[in-house]
Design a protein around this motif. Structure first.
Motif, mmCIF file in Angstrom:
data_model
loop_
_atom_site.group_PDB
_atom_site.id
_atom_site.type_symbol
_atom_site.label_atom_id
_atom_site.label_comp_id
_atom_site.label_asym_id
_atom_site.label_seq_id
_atom_site.Cartn_x
_atom_site.Cartn_y
_atom_site.Cartn_z
ATOM 1 N N SER A 192 0.806 -1.225 0.000
ATOM 2 C CA SER A 192 0.000 0.000 0.000
ATOM 3 C C SER A 192 0.841 1.278 0.000
ATOM 4 O O SER A 192 0.296 2.372 -0.160
ATOM 5 N N TYR A 193 2.152 1.118 0.187
ATOM 6 C CA TYR A 193 3.016 2.307 0.296
ATOM 7 C C TYR A 193 4.250 2.141 -0.581
ATOM 8 O O TYR A 193 4.838 1.061 -0.652
ATOM 9 N N ALA A 194 4.630 3.243 -1.226
ATOM 10 C CA ALA A 194 5.827 3.224 -2.063
ATOM 11 C C ALA A 194 7.068 3.177 -1.180
ATOM 12 O O ALA A 194 7.069 3.687 -0.051
ATOM 13 N N PHE A 195 8.121 2.563 -1.721
ATOM 14 C CA PHE A 195 9.391 2.513 -0.989
ATOM 15 C C PHE A 195 9.852 3.916 -0.625
ATOM 16 O O PHE A 195 10.368 4.153 0.473
ATOM 17 N N SER A 196 9.667 4.876 -1.550
ATOM 18 C CA SER A 196 10.128 6.247 -1.308
ATOM 19 C C SER A 196 9.385 6.894 -0.140
ATOM 20 O O SER A 196 9.945 7.727 0.577
ATOM 21 N N GLN A 197 8.110 6.513 0.070
ATOM 22 C CA GLN A 197 7.353 7.053 1.194
ATOM 23 C C GLN A 197 7.913 6.548 2.524
ATOM 24 O O GLN A 197 8.076 7.316 3.474
ATOM 25 N N ILE A 198 8.203 5.245 2.558
ATOM 26 C CA ILE A 198 8.787 4.662 3.768
ATOM 27 C C ILE A 198 10.165 5.257 4.008
ATOM 28 O O ILE A 198 10.510 5.644 5.129
ATOM 29 N N ARG A 199 10.935 5.354 2.929
ATOM 30 C CA ARG A 199 12.292 5.920 3.046
ATOM 31 C C ARG A 199 12.233 7.376 3.490
ATOM 32 O O ARG A 199 13.086 7.838 4.251
ATOM 33 N N GLY A 200 11.206 8.086 3.030
ATOM 34 C CA GLY A 200 11.043 9.480 3.436
ATOM 35 C C GLY A 200 10.882 9.617 4.939
ATOM 36 O O GLY A 200 11.499 10.474 5.571
ATOM 37 N N LEU A 201 10.053 8.742 5.513
ATOM 38 C CA LEU A 201 9.865 8.774 6.970
ATOM 39 C C LEU A 201 11.136 8.344 7.701
ATOM 40 O O LEU A 201 11.468 8.888 8.757
ATOM 41 N N GLU A 202 11.854 7.366 7.127
ATOM 42 C CA GLU A 202 13.109 6.921 7.760
ATOM 43 C C GLU A 202 14.128 8.054 7.791
ATOM 44 O O GLU A 202 14.801 8.273 8.805
ATOM 45 N N ILE A 203 14.241 8.780 6.678
ATOM 46 C CA ILE A 203 15.187 9.900 6.629
ATOM 47 C C ILE A 203 14.712 11.030 7.541
ATOM 48 O O ILE A 203 15.514 11.681 8.218
ATOM 49 N N GLY A 204 13.386 11.238 7.577
ATOM 50 C CA GLY A 204 12.843 12.244 8.485
ATOM 51 C C GLY A 204 13.157 11.915 9.931
ATOM 52 O O GLY A 204 13.533 12.791 10.720
ATOM 53 N N LEU A 205 13.017 10.643 10.287
ATOM 54 C CA LEU A 205 13.342 10.203 11.649
ATOM 55 C C LEU A 205 14.830 10.395 11.931
ATOM 56 O O LEU A 205 15.210 10.846 13.017
ATOM 57 N N GLU A 206 15.654 10.075 10.945
ATOM 58 C CA GLU A 206 17.103 10.263 11.095
ATOM 59 C C GLU A 206 17.427 11.740 11.299
ATOM 60 O O GLU A 206 18.259 12.099 12.140
ATOM 61 N N MET A 207 16.745 12.616 10.539
ATOM 62 C CA MET A 207 16.957 14.057 10.675
ATOM 63 C C MET A 207 16.623 14.528 12.096
ATOM 64 O O MET A 207 17.374 15.305 12.704
ATOM 65 N N LEU A 208 15.512 14.045 12.633
ATOM 66 C CA LEU A 208 15.097 14.442 13.974
ATOM 67 C C LEU A 208 16.030 13.856 15.038
ATOM 68 O O LEU A 208 16.359 14.515 16.026
ATOM 69 N N THR A 209 16.443 12.609 14.841
ATOM 70 C CA THR A 209 17.325 11.949 15.815
ATOM 71 C C THR A 209 18.682 12.635 15.878
ATOM 72 O O THR A 209 19.225 12.878 16.961
ATOM 73 N N GLU A 210 19.248 12.951 14.714
ATOM 74 C CA GLU A 210 20.547 13.624 14.680
ATOM 75 C C GLU A 210 20.436 15.046 15.226
ATOM 76 O O GLU A 210 21.330 15.528 15.936
ATOM 77 N N GLY A 211 19.335 15.723 14.906
ATOM 78 C CA GLY A 211 19.128 17.058 15.448
ATOM 79 C C GLY A 211 18.975 17.043 16.954
ATOM 80 O O GLY A 211 19.409 17.961 17.659
ATOM 81 N N ASP A 212 18.385 15.975 17.441
ATOM 82 C CA ASP A 212 18.187 15.798 18.876
ATOM 83 C C ASP A 212 19.516 15.810 19.622
ATOM 84 O O ASP A 212 19.610 16.295 20.756
ATOM 85 N N LYS A 213 20.568 15.314 18.966
ATOM 86 C CA LYS A 213 21.892 15.241 19.596
ATOM 87 C C LYS A 213 22.470 16.625 19.883
ATOM 88 O O LYS A 213 23.348 16.774 20.731
ATOM 89 N N LEU A 214 21.979 17.633 19.161
ATOM 90 C CA LEU A 214 22.447 19.002 19.396
ATOM 91 C C LEU A 214 22.074 19.480 20.795
ATOM 92 O O LEU A 214 22.766 20.299 21.393
ATOM 93 N N PHE A 215 20.952 18.978 21.310
ATOM 94 C CA PHE A 215 20.389 19.538 22.533
ATOM 95 C C PHE A 215 20.580 18.667 23.767
ATOM 96 O O PHE A 215 20.510 19.170 24.886
ATOM 97 N N THR A 216 20.815 17.375 23.574
ATOM 98 C CA THR A 216 20.853 16.461 24.723
ATOM 99 C C THR A 216 21.975 16.803 25.701
ATOM 100 O O THR A 216 21.851 16.552 26.894
#
Length: 242
Positions: A192-216
């Motif tokens: 039901s979902y394109a690979f690019s859609q799943i990959r988009g969320l994975e990269i989005g999660l990576e972006m948030l996780t790495e950004g999180d390291k700035l503040f921890t």
């Protein structure tokens, strides 16, 4: 003037300007910063800009495809909310706040696309005003000053909202938990979902996780100071404080 070649040259020029303005000594000389915002923190911040907001041409192809596939979800978050209906734990924990938390996460992911639009604006001005490559700092600054002020204001607001979301320590953990669930749910229903859609969320999660390291590693007060510092650096660069 070939538009694609100009875009690549502007990307390189703007990345160079980021590399320059996010040097620890430059920031320390120009702004008041706490001791906790040290050289290591500034290096993480600079690499974050260069890896997730203004990546090189090779990496941005993947990011472009991934975030373009997420555009529909960003505009219509209810499509993702349907996936959360079976998430008993999330619904129990967050209840009616679930849509708001998800929307905040998707909003943070808009920053890359905003940077892309900003760069395309610089390309248009370069073509219109016959400003040719290579694009050093003076040419990049000249192109920025040709952009409509409203466009610059909008870009600053979107960029600032990303770091404000990352600064909200409680909310960012909720966002990451929800996106992790969505990725797993989509992978279980891959037809039901394109690979690019799943990959988009994975990269989005990576972006948030790495950004999180700035503040921890920072105190709550210094986290606020970092958000303010980033905003001031970008406003100065974009001529907003002139």
């Amino acid at each position: 003037m070939n538009k694609e070649n100009i875009l690549e040259a502007i990307i390189e020029g703007y990345r160079n300007s980021i590399h320059q303005r996010y040097q620890y000594q430059n920031i320390k000389d120009k702004y008041e910063i706490p001791e906790s915002i040290d050289e290591k923190t500034v290096n993480i911040l600079r690499n974050y800009w260069l890896n997730y907001i203004y990546p090189d041409c090779n990496k941005r192809r993947e990011l472009n495809e991934a975030f373009t596939s997420l555009d529909d979800f960003i505009k219509h978050p209810k499509k993702l909310l349907r996936l959360l209906l079976d998430a008993t734990k999330l619904i129990f924990n967050y209840g009616r706040h679930l849509p708001k938390i998800l929307t905040s996460g998707l909003k943070a992911m808009k920053t890359f696309k905003a940077a892309e639009r900003f760069e395309n604006g610089l390309v248009d001005e370069a073509i219109k005003n016959k400003i040719e490559a290579p694009y050093d700092a003076s040419k990049i600054n000249a192109l920025i000053r040709l952009l409509p002020r409203k466009e610059i204001e909008k870009f600053i607001d979107i960029s600032q909202s990303l770091f404000e979301i990352l600064h909200d320590r409680v909310q960012i953990e909720k966002i990451k938990e929800i996106i992790q669930y969505l990725i797993l749910a989509m992978k279980k229903n891959e037809e039901s979902y394109a690979f690019s859609q799943i990959r988009g969320l994975e990269i989005g999660l990576e972006m948030l996780t790495e950004g999180d390291k700035l503040f921890t590693q920072l105190t709550k007060e210094d986290q606020r100071k970092l958000v303010y510092l980033i905003t001031e650096i970008e406003k100065d660069m974009l001529g907003f404080n002139d």
